[in-house]
Design a protein around this motif. Structure first.
Motif, PDB file in Angstrom:
ATOM      1  N   LYS A 193       1.104  -1.349  -0.123  1.00 28.03           N
ATOM      2  CA  LYS A 193       0.068  -0.060  -0.080  1.00 28.03           C
ATOM      3  C   LYS A 193       0.869   1.012   0.045  1.00 28.03           C
ATOM      4  CE  LYS A 193      -3.902  -1.942   2.259  1.00 28.03           C
ATOM      5  NZ  LYS A 193      -5.019  -1.982   3.597  1.00 28.03           N
ATOM      6  N   VAL A 194       2.039   1.227   0.396  1.00 24.59           N
ATOM      7  CA  VAL A 194       3.151   2.355   0.630  1.00 24.59           C
ATOM      8  C   VAL A 194       3.270   3.061  -0.824  1.00 24.59           C
ATOM      9  CG1 VAL A 194       4.051   1.664   2.666  1.00 24.59           C
ATOM     10  CG2 VAL A 194       5.149   1.080   0.527  1.00 24.59           C
ATOM     11  N   PRO A 219      11.604   4.118   0.805  1.00 25.94           N
ATOM     12  CA  PRO A 219      10.197   4.109   0.925  1.00 25.94           C
ATOM     13  C   PRO A 219       9.950   5.419  -0.152  1.00 25.94           C
ATOM     14  CG  PRO A 219      11.114   5.279   2.642  1.00 25.94           C
ATOM     15  CD  PRO A 219      12.229   4.460   2.103  1.00 25.94           C
ATOM     16  N   PRO A 220       8.760   5.381  -0.672  1.00 29.96           N
ATOM     17  CA  PRO A 220       8.384   6.577  -1.527  1.00 29.96           C
ATOM     18  C   PRO A 220       8.573   7.974  -0.753  1.00 29.96           C
ATOM     19  CG  PRO A 220       6.811   4.746  -1.717  1.00 29.96           C
ATOM     20  CD  PRO A 220       7.587   4.527  -0.701  1.00 29.96           C
ATOM     21  N   MET A 244       6.207   8.026   5.443  1.00 31.50           N
ATOM     22  CA  MET A 244       6.908   8.202   6.752  1.00 31.50           C
ATOM     23  C   MET A 244       6.877   6.951   7.815  1.00 31.50           C
ATOM     24  SD  MET A 244       7.376  11.161   9.748  1.00 31.50           S
ATOM     25  CE  MET A 244       7.881  12.461   8.657  1.00 31.50           C
ATOM     26  N   PHE A 245       7.578   6.564   8.250  1.00 33.01           N
ATOM     27  CA  PHE A 245       7.615   5.324   9.286  1.00 33.01           C
ATOM     28  C   PHE A 245       8.065   5.801  10.620  1.00 33.01           C
ATOM     29  CE2 PHE A 245       7.564   2.540   5.482  1.00 33.01           C
ATOM     30  CZ  PHE A 245       6.702   1.915   5.850  1.00 33.01           C
ATOM     31  N   ILE A 246       7.244   5.551  11.736  1.00 30.96           N
ATOM     32  CA  ILE A 246       7.703   5.629  12.942  1.00 30.96           C
ATOM     33  C   ILE A 246       7.630   4.619  13.774  1.00 30.96           C
ATOM     34  CG2 ILE A 246       7.360   7.139  14.960  1.00 30.96           C
ATOM     35  CD1 ILE A 246       5.949   9.332  13.220  1.00 30.96           C
ATOM     36  N   LEU A 247       8.534   3.971  14.216  1.00 35.62           N
ATOM     37  CA  LEU A 247       8.512   2.765  14.934  1.00 35.62           C
ATOM     38  C   LEU A 247       8.968   3.145  16.663  1.00 35.62           C
ATOM     39  CD1 LEU A 247      11.209   0.774  12.715  1.00 35.62           C
ATOM     40  CD2 LEU A 247       8.752   1.394  12.393  1.00 35.62           C
ATOM     41  N   ALA A 248       8.079   2.498  17.183  1.00 32.65           N
ATOM     42  CA  ALA A 248       8.083   2.794  18.701  1.00 32.65           C
ATOM     43  C   ALA A 248       8.379   1.484  19.535  1.00 32.65           C
ATOM     44  CB  ALA A 248       6.757   3.382  19.306  1.00 32.65           C
ATOM     45  N   THR A 249       9.222   1.572  20.447  1.00 34.89           N
ATOM     46  CA  THR A 249       9.643   0.099  21.191  1.00 34.89           C
ATOM     47  C   THR A 249      10.308   0.509  22.768  1.00 34.89           C
ATOM     48  OG1 THR A 249      10.893  -1.834  21.074  1.00 34.89           O
ATOM     49  CG2 THR A 249      11.651   0.124  20.261  1.00 34.89           C
ATOM     50  N   THR A 250       9.792  -0.375  23.621  1.00 35.90           N
ATOM     51  CA  THR A 250      10.671  -0.310  24.837  1.00 35.90           C
ATOM     52  C   THR A 250      11.762  -1.127  24.573  1.00 35.90           C
ATOM     53  OG1 THR A 250       9.222  -2.047  25.699  1.00 35.90           O
ATOM     54  CG2 THR A 250       8.591   0.274  26.337  1.00 35.90           C
ATOM     55  N   GLU A 251      12.078  -1.929  23.742  1.00 37.90           N
ATOM     56  CA  GLU A 251      13.147  -3.079  23.821  1.00 37.90           C
ATOM     57  C   GLU A 251      14.026  -2.804  22.495  1.00 37.90           C
ATOM     58  OE1 GLU A 251      12.529  -6.849  25.377  1.00 37.90           O
ATOM     59  OE2 GLU A 251      10.385  -6.217  26.048  1.00 37.90           O
TER      60      GLU A 251
END
Length: 587
Positions: free
Chosen positions: A110-111, A146-147, A151-158
């Motif tokens: 879809k991107v 990516p096109p 925009m990608f935003i990745l969130a993590t605690t580890e």
């Protein structure tokens, strides 16, 4: 007001609302001003520090109708709909429940399509460390190139669980825990705006409990306000969160200081009657003694990082506890907290831990000195010195006997042999560096290594390990290094790769517990013997060689049929050591 409702009402809507993350806010705002936005960001940090909130604010800032702007206006239709989560081009995905490769492939497909409602497509992937390896591989190429409209935003605690290839393709921002003064000020502002009556000590207590997470702090304030009807006091905050009053901490500390077991048991009984959790009480007591230690070592920081609300009382008790004793108390409570997770009766473990602290007043327990038996630690210093002197004398006599070649039998008849390794070490000037051989006679085990009983032991060994883990997880950590190799005469032989693991397993208490487990699994009384793996391999290969040579032995017999004459030296060797075949291998 329902739990978490207050946090939703006070969730950050602009970068200025982000508490304690000014370095991240400034970097993102400068990137927006200079049009230097990255295609992928990685937000990592402790829970409740604003990672997902910052991601949504960034999505609004780049798509605001009056922007891109360093701050979203939160008034245009786009900002309002992104806040509500109704914009199709701003997608928030929970990777904990959508962790498969198919979900990521759907994103990848879809991107390539341009956004239909806003300026840029934004994909926010929360808890990204939960993705599978295949999902990360599917995401990798899209994340790399990516096109321009995505925009990608990745969130993590580890973040350590993310592949390095993913991290290298993102701009990484580390969210830090919010400091105690910043949390307290924010909670005070919320309480004033919501019309709550809150004591300053109560707000500080809530901030300390949240461990740097602003979301947890606001949620706790909401919970306590609901419990107290809007009037938040320190006593009510402690009661609502299941904590212990400072007076109870003081009584427990005094009882441990004085070694008063009755007072300790009375306080534990009062805690249980009040519905407290044994593991939480032990954890809070460990924090109490930790704060007491900080009061001694760093008085200027103890007040800002501790959980106790009465520093003067803490300083008074800190003078009564030596520094070394505080270290040993914290260490013992920490070990019992670990074992309590696997205990069937946590309250009993809590009682034993505090009783042990009481009985250790004025002395060093054997638990604080690993490898020293309890009887030795409590013995008078004079007796210990005599024992050490006698042991040194015996070692000197043993070395002298070995150097003369008289063997261990000269040191005293009836003593068990140590093995062929001693004979070779006597001829070596550095005999102390040689490893001590096992006192277990390995020949019966080597002969029974392929027996049905040995194969049954090997098949049921996973059950033995699981039962030992349920009984005592610390013993399981040592035993898992061992490998069952044979069963003979009701004894299981276990070979170890590591000397320390073997010695710890051989301690009487650990060995007795393991023998009971093996007996219950096999349905018959069992004993445990241990050996080093290298020694077992040597013994097993030596037995195989001896069996092979038994049918091929050639003997020279005189013509008259009598036994051949033996050399005098051979006769003497046979008299001293016997006729059994001994295979000596250099290590």
């Amino acid at each position: 007001m329902a739990h978490l409702a207050l946090y939703r009402a006070w969730r950050p809507q602009t970068f200025q609302d982000m508490v304690g993350q000014q370095h991240i806010v400034q970097t993102l705002q400068n990137a927006i001003r200079e049009n230097r936005l990255s295609h992928a960001y990685l937000f990592n940090g402790p829970r409740g520090t604003g990672k997902t909130s910052a991601a949504k604010i960034l999505a609004k800032a780049v798509n605001c109708e009056h922007g891109p702007a360093p701050e979203p206006c939160n008034e245009c239709e786009t900002c309002k709909r992104i806040t509500e989560g109704s914009v199709m081009d701003v997608v928030e995905i929970d990777a904990a429940s959508n962790r498969g490769v198919e979900e990521i492939r759907d994103i990848r497909d879809k991107v390539k399509y341009a956004p239909t409602e806003v300026r840029r497509k934004v994909y926010i992937i929360d808890e990204v460390h939960m993705l599978t390896t295949e999902a990360f591989n599917a995401l990798l190429k899209t994340l790399e190139e990516p096109p321009a409209h995505v925009m990608f935003i990745l969130a993590t605690t580890e973040p350590h669980r993310l592949p390095p290839t993913i991290i290298s393709r993102c701009q990484r921002f580390d969210f830090r825990r919010v400091s105690l003064p910043e949390q307290t000020a924010r909670l005070r502002e919320i309480a004033e705006q919501e019309g709550m009556s809150a004591e300053e000590e109560a707000l500080t207590y809530i901030a300390r409990l949240s461990d740097g997470g602003m979301r947890d702090a606001v949620s706790l304030l909401d919970q306590i306000a609901s419990f107290t009807g809007g009037n938040v006091t320190l006593e009510q905050a402690v009661d609502a969160t299941g904590g212990l009053p400072s007076e109870q901490f003081a009584r427990l500390a005094a009882a441990i200081r004085d070694g008063d077991v009755s007072a300790v048991l009375h306080e534990i009984d009062e805690m249980m009657k009040a519905g407290k959790s044994a593991d939480k009480c032990l954890e809070q007591l460990m924090h109490y003694f930790r704060d007491m230690l900080l009061t001694q070592l760093a008085p200027e920081t103890a007040g800002t990082s501790g959980r106790v609300s009465d520093p003067s009382e803490l300083r008074r008790f800190a003078a009564d506890f030596p520094r070394e004793r505080l270290f040993s108390i914290i260490d013992l409570l920490n070990r019992y907290q670990t074992e309590m997770k696997y205990a069937a009766h946590p309250q009993t473990m809590f009682e034993i831990a505090l009783i042990k602290l009481c009985t250790a007043v004025g002395q060093t327990t054997s638990a604080e000195q690993p490898g020293v038996p309890a009887s030795a630690s409590s013995a008078p210093a004079g007796d210990v010195a005599k024992l050490q002197q006698k042991l040194a004398e015996l070692e000197r006599k043993l070395d002298a006997a070995l150097q003369k070649g008289t063997g261990l039998s000269a040191a005293g008849k009836g003593q068990p042999s140590v093995g062929s390794g001693r004979g070779s070490s006597a001829r070596d000037s550095s005999s102390a560096a040689k490893p001590v051989r096992s006192r277990v006679k390995l020949e019966p085990f080597a002969a029974a290594a392929q027996s049905p009983a040995s194969k049954e032991l090997l098949a049921k060994w996973p059950q033995v390990l699981q039962r030992v883990k349920e009984e005592r997880v610390t013993v399981h950590a040592w035993l898992i290094d061992g490998e069952p190799v044979a069963w003979a005469d009701g004894t299981a032989l276990v070979a170890f790769k590591n000397t320390m693991h073997r010695e710890t397993t051989d301690k009487p208490a650990n060995k007795s517990m393991i023998e009971g487990v093996i007996g219950s699994i096999l349905g018959e009384p069992a004993s445990l013997a241990t050996v080093m793996l290298k020694e077992w391999q040597d013994a097993a290969s030596g037995t195989a060689m001896a069996e092979q040579a038994a049918g091929e032995e050639l003997r020279l017999v005189p013509e008259d049929g009598s036994e051949p004459a033996r050399e005098p030296l051979v006769e003497e060797a046979l008299r001293l050591f016997g006729e059994d075949l001994v295979v000596i291998k250099d290590e």
